[in-house]
Design an enzyme around this catalytic site. Structure first.
Site, PDB file in Angstrom:
ATOM      1  N   ASP A  14      92.668  40.959 -20.293  1.00  0.00           N
ATOM      2  CA  ASP A  14      93.323  40.034 -19.370  1.00  0.00           C
ATOM      3  C   ASP A  14      92.316  39.106 -18.704  1.00  0.00           C
ATOM      4  O   ASP A  14      92.598  37.929 -18.461  1.00  0.00           O
ATOM      5  CB  ASP A  14      94.079  40.817 -18.295  1.00  0.00           C
ATOM      6  CG  ASP A  14      95.400  41.391 -18.820  1.00  0.00           C
ATOM      7  OD1 ASP A  14      95.743  41.105 -19.983  1.00  0.00           O
ATOM      8  OD2 ASP A  14      96.076  42.111 -18.068  1.00  0.00           O
ATOM      9  N   GLY A  15      91.114  39.634 -18.395  1.00  0.00           N
ATOM     10  CA  GLY A  15      90.098  38.798 -17.765  1.00  0.00           C
ATOM     11  C   GLY A  15      89.673  37.630 -18.629  1.00  0.00           C
ATOM     12  O   GLY A  15      89.337  36.550 -18.115  1.00  0.00           O
TER      13      GLY A  15
END
Length: 389
Positions: free
Chosen positions: A133-134
Site C-alpha cells: 500500500d505504501g
C-alpha cells in the site's frame, strides 16, 4: 418529582428558558476571524466539478490504449527485480511501441527511461506499482499538481486494501487495460493548504499537498496535549484538546483513522472523516462530513505545544499556535483498477462459500480477509471461502 408528574406542556414551559439559553450559546459560537464570508481558508470546489472528479469511469474515458507506463516499485529486492524483468519483457514483446519509464533513482531498471515529476514531466498513461500500500501512496504523491493516471497495482506478497492483483496476474491485468476492459474506482484525495498566523498562505502558487489516506495533526514528542480549533465551512465546530486530530478519506478510513476509533467508510463514497486522537473529552466522537465540506484545523493560541503534521505517513510541517491547515476534497482522485477487471466467469465452484475472483466488491473481500470483520471463533474458519462445517 414535580417535573415527573408535570404534563408535557408544563415540562415544555419549564425547560423553555434553558433551551433558549442553549440556542443562544450555540448561535454565538466564534467563527473564523475574517471580515467576510469570502473566507480565504475555504476555496470551495464547484459541486458539479467535484462530482465529475469523484465519479466512476472505465478506462475508455482515460488514455486508451496506454502509450506510456510508469513503473513504481519498492526497494529492489531479488523478487522485485525478477518481477520487473518479467513485466518489462512482456510489455516489449506484447505491446511494442509503448514507452516504459521509471523514477529517477540509482537502481533504475534496465530498458526504462528516467521520469521526473513536475509541471513539464513526460505524459504518463498508466502507472504500474509493485509493492504494498505504501508504494501506491508514493506513486499517487508523484502527481500532486494534477490528474493521476490509472493505477494498476500488484502485490509482492504483502497484504493491503489497495492491492487488487498479485504479481502472478500481471499478464491478465495488463491485457484488461490494453483491451479497454479495466474498471476503475476513483479513490478520493484531500487537498491541504497551510496558513500562517495572519491567514496568509504558506508556500507559492499551487503548492498544495495531496493526500490519499489522511492528514494527521499530533503532539509528537511533546508531553502536552494539543489545543486545536476545528472549523467546518467557516463555522467553529469545537476546540479539541487531545493528542491530535485526523482528517481522513474513505480510503484512509481503514488506516490510521481506524486505529484511532474512526468508522469504516466504503471507498466509493465521497466523504471527509474527522477523528480525534485520544481526546480529553470522552464525548468527542468521530464525524463524517460530505465531500463538499472544508475543514480547517487551527492550533489554538492557548496550546502549550506545536503540532506535527503527518500526511500519508510523511512528516511535512510543524504548526505553531495561530497557524492552520485547511483540508478539502481534491478534484484529482486516484483512479485504481479493480480486481473485477480480470473476472473469469468460470471460476465458481459448486458448494463453495462466496463467489469467484473478481465477481464481488474488492472492499467486501478485503474487510473480511484483512480485518477479519465481525469474525467469531467459528467464522474465522470460513473467511477464505471454505465450505461450511
Amino acid at each position: 418529582m414535580f417535573i415527573a408528574m408535570a404534563s408535557r406542556a408544563q415540562r415544555a414551559l419549564l425547560f423553555f428558558p434553558f433551551r433558549r439559553c442553549l440556542h443562544t450559546r450555540i448561535r454565538n459560537r466564534p467563527s473564523l476571524p475574517l471580515t467576510s464570508r469570502a473566507n480565504p481558508f475555504i476555496q470551495q470546489l464547484p459541486h458539479s466539478r467535484l462530482s465529475r472528479a469523484l465519479s466512476s469511469q472505465t478506462l475508455h474515458e482515460a488514455s486508451y490504449p496506454p502509450r506510456s507506463i510508469l513503473i513504481v516499485n519498492k526497494l529492489r529486492t531479488d523478487p522485485v527485480i525478477g518481477a520487473i524483468d518479467e513485466l518489462l519483457n512482456h510489455v516489449v514483446k506484447t505491446y511494442p511501441g509503448v514507452k516504459v519509464f521509471s523514477e529517477d533513482r540509482p537502481d533504475i531498471p534496465f530498458g526504462t527511461q528516467v521520469w521526473r515529476p513536475g509541471p513539464h514531466a513526460e505524459k504518463i498513461d498508466l502507472v504500474v506499482t509493485l509493492g504494498g500500500d505504501g508504494t501506491i501512496l508514493h506513486a499517487a504523491s508523484l502527481f500532486s499538481l494534477g490528474a493521476v493516471p490509472p493505477v494498476l497495482s500488484f502485490s509482492m506478497g504483502t497484504l493491503g486494501f489497495l492491492l487488487p492483483f498479485h504479481i502472478d496476474d500481471f499478464v491478465k491485468g495488463l491485457e484488461a487495460v490494453f483491451q479497454g476492459k479495466a474498471t476503475i474506482l476513483n479513490r478520493m484525495r484531500l487537498s491541504c493548504t497551510f496558513y500562517d498566523k495572519d491567514h496568509k498562505k504558506i508556500g507559492f502558487g499551487d503548492d498544495e499537498w495531496q493526500v490519499m489516506n489522511e492528514i494527521a495533526l499530533h503532539r509528537g514528542s511533546s508531553p502536552h496535549l494539543n489545543t486545536i480549533d476545528i472549523y467546518v465551512d467557516g463555522q467553529h465546530l469545537t476546540e479539541a484538546v487531545s493528542d491530535g486530530v485526523i482528517v481522513s478519506t474513505p480510503t484512509g478510513s481503514t488506516a490510521y483513522s481506524l486505529s484511532a476509533g474512526g468508522p469504516i467508510v466504503h471507498p466509493s463514497l465521497s466523504a471527509v472523516v474527522l477523528v480525534p486522537i485520544c481526546p480529553r473529552s470522552l464525548s468527542f466522537r468521530p464525524l463524517v462530513f460530505p465531500s463538499s465540506s472544508s475543514v480547517t484545523l487551527r492550533i489554538g493560541d492557548r496550546s502549550r505545544a506545536a503540532a506535527g503534521v503527518s500526511m500519508d505517513g510523511r512528516v511535512s510541517h510543524v504548526l505553531n499556535p495561530g497557524e492552520s491547515v485547511t483540508v478539502q476534497a481534491s478534484p484529482y482522485p486516484v483512479p485504481c483498477i479493480n480486481r473485477s477487471s480480470i473476472s473469469d466467469y468460470g471460476d465458481e465452484q459448486p458448494g463453495e462459500e462466496g463467489v469467484g475472483p473478481g465477481k464481488e466488491d474488492d472492499w467486501v473481500r478485503d474487510i473480511n480477509n484483512l480485518l477479519q470483520y465481525n469474525a467469531t471463533f467459528r467464522s474465522k474458519a470460513l473467511l477464505r471461502y471454505s465450505g461450511k462445517t
